[in-house]
Scaffold this motif. Structure first.
Motif, mmCIF file in Angstrom:
data_model
loop_
_atom_site.group_PDB
_atom_site.id
_atom_site.type_symbol
_atom_site.label_atom_id
_atom_site.label_comp_id
_atom_site.label_asym_id
_atom_site.label_seq_id
_atom_site.Cartn_x
_atom_site.Cartn_y
_atom_site.Cartn_z
ATOM 1 N N LYS A 195 43.386 39.820 16.941
ATOM 2 C CA LYS A 195 43.146 40.492 18.215
ATOM 3 C C LYS A 195 42.288 41.736 18.044
ATOM 4 O O LYS A 195 41.440 42.042 18.891
ATOM 5 C CB LYS A 195 44.478 40.870 18.877
ATOM 6 C CG LYS A 195 45.421 39.710 19.116
ATOM 7 C CD LYS A 195 44.730 38.460 19.588
ATOM 8 C CE LYS A 195 44.083 38.569 20.949
ATOM 9 N NZ LYS A 195 43.388 37.318 21.356
ATOM 10 N N ALA A 247 55.263 44.940 20.268
ATOM 11 C CA ALA A 247 53.833 45.253 20.312
ATOM 12 C C ALA A 247 53.568 46.535 21.094
ATOM 13 O O ALA A 247 54.238 46.839 22.084
ATOM 14 C CB ALA A 247 53.065 44.097 20.940
ATOM 15 N N VAL A 260 44.281 52.755 17.965
ATOM 16 C CA VAL A 260 44.824 51.782 17.010
ATOM 17 C C VAL A 260 44.722 52.336 15.596
ATOM 18 O O VAL A 260 45.673 52.241 14.798
ATOM 19 C CB VAL A 260 44.086 50.433 17.120
ATOM 20 C CG1 VAL A 260 44.466 49.508 15.959
ATOM 21 C CG2 VAL A 260 44.396 49.752 18.450
ATOM 22 N N LEU A 265 47.050 48.689 9.341
ATOM 23 C CA LEU A 265 46.875 48.041 10.636
ATOM 24 C C LEU A 265 45.508 48.367 11.233
ATOM 25 O O LEU A 265 44.977 47.598 12.031
ATOM 26 C CB LEU A 265 47.988 48.462 11.605
ATOM 27 C CG LEU A 265 49.393 47.947 11.291
ATOM 28 C CD1 LEU A 265 50.382 48.431 12.342
ATOM 29 C CD2 LEU A 265 49.417 46.422 11.193
ATOM 30 N N LEU A 292 50.277 48.306 16.938
ATOM 31 C CA LEU A 292 50.401 46.872 16.671
ATOM 32 C C LEU A 292 49.939 46.116 17.907
ATOM 33 O O LEU A 292 50.445 46.327 19.010
ATOM 34 C CB LEU A 292 51.845 46.518 16.338
ATOM 35 C CG LEU A 292 52.124 45.062 15.953
ATOM 36 C CD1 LEU A 292 51.388 44.687 14.674
ATOM 37 C CD2 LEU A 292 53.630 44.832 15.787
ATOM 38 N N VAL A 293 48.985 45.192 17.715
ATOM 39 C CA VAL A 293 48.363 44.467 18.819
ATOM 40 C C VAL A 293 48.814 43.007 18.793
ATOM 41 O O VAL A 293 48.771 42.354 17.750
ATOM 42 C CB VAL A 293 46.822 44.539 18.734
ATOM 43 C CG1 VAL A 293 46.181 43.882 19.958
ATOM 44 C CG2 VAL A 293 46.366 45.993 18.606
ATOM 45 N N ALA A 294 49.248 42.507 19.937
ATOM 46 C CA ALA A 294 49.706 41.127 20.067
ATOM 47 C C ALA A 294 48.814 40.358 21.040
ATOM 48 O O ALA A 294 47.930 40.926 21.678
ATOM 49 C CB ALA A 294 51.159 41.084 20.535
ATOM 50 N N SER A 295 49.067 39.059 21.145
ATOM 51 C CA SER A 295 48.241 38.164 21.955
ATOM 52 C C SER A 295 49.097 37.384 22.935
ATOM 53 O O SER A 295 50.191 36.928 22.599
ATOM 54 C CB SER A 295 47.494 37.192 21.038
ATOM 55 O OG SER A 295 46.864 36.166 21.770
ATOM 56 N N HIS A 354 47.720 40.166 14.381
ATOM 57 C CA HIS A 354 47.271 41.503 14.807
ATOM 58 C C HIS A 354 45.779 41.669 14.561
ATOM 59 O O HIS A 354 45.032 42.101 15.452
ATOM 60 C CB HIS A 354 48.073 42.560 14.042
ATOM 61 C CG HIS A 354 47.460 43.920 14.054
ATOM 62 N ND1 HIS A 354 47.613 44.809 15.096
ATOM 63 C CD2 HIS A 354 46.663 44.543 13.135
ATOM 64 C CE1 HIS A 354 46.952 45.922 14.823
ATOM 65 N NE2 HIS A 354 46.379 45.789 13.647
ATOM 66 N N GLN A 355 45.319 41.324 13.358
ATOM 67 C CA GLN A 355 43.913 41.523 13.023
ATOM 68 C C GLN A 355 42.994 40.577 13.794
ATOM 69 O O GLN A 355 41.830 40.918 14.066
ATOM 70 C CB GLN A 355 43.691 41.363 11.517
ATOM 71 C CG GLN A 355 44.383 42.423 10.656
ATOM 72 C CD GLN A 355 43.861 43.829 10.905
ATOM 73 O OE1 GLN A 355 42.857 44.040 11.577
ATOM 74 N NE2 GLN A 355 44.555 44.826 10.348
ATOM 75 N N VAL A 357 52.234 38.015 11.071
ATOM 76 C CA VAL A 357 52.156 39.127 12.025
ATOM 77 C C VAL A 357 50.881 39.930 11.768
ATOM 78 O O VAL A 357 50.144 40.270 12.706
ATOM 79 C CB VAL A 357 53.401 40.031 11.919
ATOM 80 C CG1 VAL A 357 53.197 41.334 12.699
ATOM 81 C CG2 VAL A 357 54.631 39.302 12.441
#
Length: 423
Positions: free
Chosen positions: A120, A190, A141, A78, A147-150, A117-118, A113
């Motif tokens: 963002k 997230a 991170v 990640l 884990l990064v969401a939008s 993530h990548q 997913v």
């Protein structure tokens, strides 16, 4: 010898009171320390195996691919895009596209997913390097494999990410934020959400900023469930996203217009397309296995699907070339905000997305035609129902009609010229 036995043996030797001048050769505490670090390909393969093992259940139950994401964390994938100076591996877009392709073959929802993530993280890496708060976030991170969401879609504007109704409401050094986000993919899972909003309540809808919110700062009130034909495991439910007393330092310093043009456009189109390429490749692998089995069953004859398999293989190679060309174009533009924000670059990357998404659907449909009823049925070695349902999302994310319309507008103002291979 395990670690405990090694330590016990070493303690016994030390207690044996060696003669003066005698030295005790050091012994390793952990035998694993002598093992070479796993290669990137090995790490990627292990995650793909986990993803494939649970893919049918993720699709059937419409659930988050928790096992595969846990494997991504365990293999520390990640944070691969985070610069080495901040604890990551500094992976480039091509390396991340490899992971998306591998996961797309195994479980399209997991691949998506990872891609989202990548995308963002790319915004953080490209536009947060000068901000101490965002540099610290990148370190977290990488270290904790967050884990990064939008959250860019919004009630009232749909999928038009370049406009917002909600706004940042700043008061002193903190701000409040509330957004009716009709879709936040894997939002409930997230650790960080990057959300768009107007710069202030009086700003125009296109005058946007991107804010970073951590899970201890925001609340999510679910407003809709993600019950779809395919890509069910992305769990893209709708939420009201709310946060209060957030430090203004968490607003990315660059306008969202620049972030969208210089990082989100390319990352979205290239990584999504790599997932779709993985789905198409998986489908064609099953079709090829089917045709080979038919050829062995009837020696001396050419199976009926062999010709269509050859044609689809050619299309798959063309799709691969389209994505590879887009990756080269992106790498050539790296480090140049003018190139990344140019009309020619936007048109070229738009074409990667629309071409790859259309070809992926066609290839999977051809594969299903080759395999026939064995691919239409669930639970056979040649089943293609999940692949077909997942890949049908490709022309809809973001709608190809919307992208073609944007490209048409760009072409109206683009000047002539260019090179044979350039945009």
């Amino acid at each position: 010898m395990n670690a405990l036995a090694q330590m016990s043996a070493l303690a016994e030797r030390i207690a044996a009171d060696p003669a003066p001048g005698e030295t005790i050769p050091p012994e390793p505490i952990l035998a694993e320390s002598r093992l070479p670090a796993p290669t990137f390909a090995e790490r990627m393969r292990r995650v793909a195996q986990v993803a494939a093992l649970h893919a049918d259940a993720v699709d059937r139950d419409g659930r988050f691919p928790a096992e595969a994401v846990a494997a991504l964390r365990a293999e520390r994938l990640l944070g691969i895009q985070i610069p080495e100076a901040l604890g990551g591996e500094g992976a480039d877009m091509s390396r991340m596209a490899e992971v998306c392709f591998s996961l797309g073959q195994a479980c399209a929802a997991t691949g998506m997913v990872f891609a989202m993530h990548q995308i963002k993280v790319a915004s953080l890496v490209t536009h947060g390097a000068e901000s101490p708060w965002h540099r610290a976030l990148m370190q977290r991170v990488a270290e904790r494999q967050l884990l990064v969401a939008s959250a860019t879609t919004e009630g009232g504007i749909g999928g038009d990410l370049r406009n917002s109704l909600c706004a940042v409401e700043a008061e002193g050094d903190v701000f409040a934020f509330r957004k009716d986000a009709t879709v936040i993919s894997y939002g409930a899972h997230a650790d960080v959400i990057l959300a768009t909003g107007r710069r202030h309540p009086e700003a125009a809808s296109s005058d946007q900023v991107l804010v970073a919110l951590t899970s201890d700062q925001f609340t999510l009130e679910r407003t809709s469930r993600w019950d779809t034909l395919g890509m069910r495991g992305t769990c893209s439910d709708g939420f009201v996203l709310a946060a209060r007393d957030v430090p203004v330092a968490q607003i990315l310093p660059k306008p969202f217009a620049e972030i969208a043009a210089q990082s989100m456009l390319a990352a979205s189109h290239l990584l999504w397309s790599s997932v779709w390429f993985g789905i198409a490749s998986h489908a064609l692998d099953r079709a090829r296995t089917f045709v080979q089995a038919e050829a062995r069953r009837r020696p001396g004859t050419v199976p009926p699907g062999a010709l269509r398999l050859a044609e689809a293989t050619s299309s798959l190679q063309a799709m691969k070339g389209t994505i590879q060309g887009g990756l080269r174009h992106y790498e050539e533009a790296q480090g140049s905000p003018a190139a990344l924000g140019s009309i020619g670059f936007a048109i070229a990357l738009n074409n990667v997305k629309t071409t790859a998404s259309t070809m992926a659907v066609s290839i999977v449909q051809v594969a299903l035609g080759i395999v026939g009823i064995a691919g239409y049925k669930n639970g056979t070695p040649f089943s293609l129902g999940r692949a077909l349902r997942d890949v049908l999302s490709a022309p809809l994310m973001i709608s190809n009609d919307r992208i073609h319309s944007n490209t048409a507008n760009l072409l109206l103002v683009q000047k002539g010229g260019g090179t044979f291979l350039g945009a």
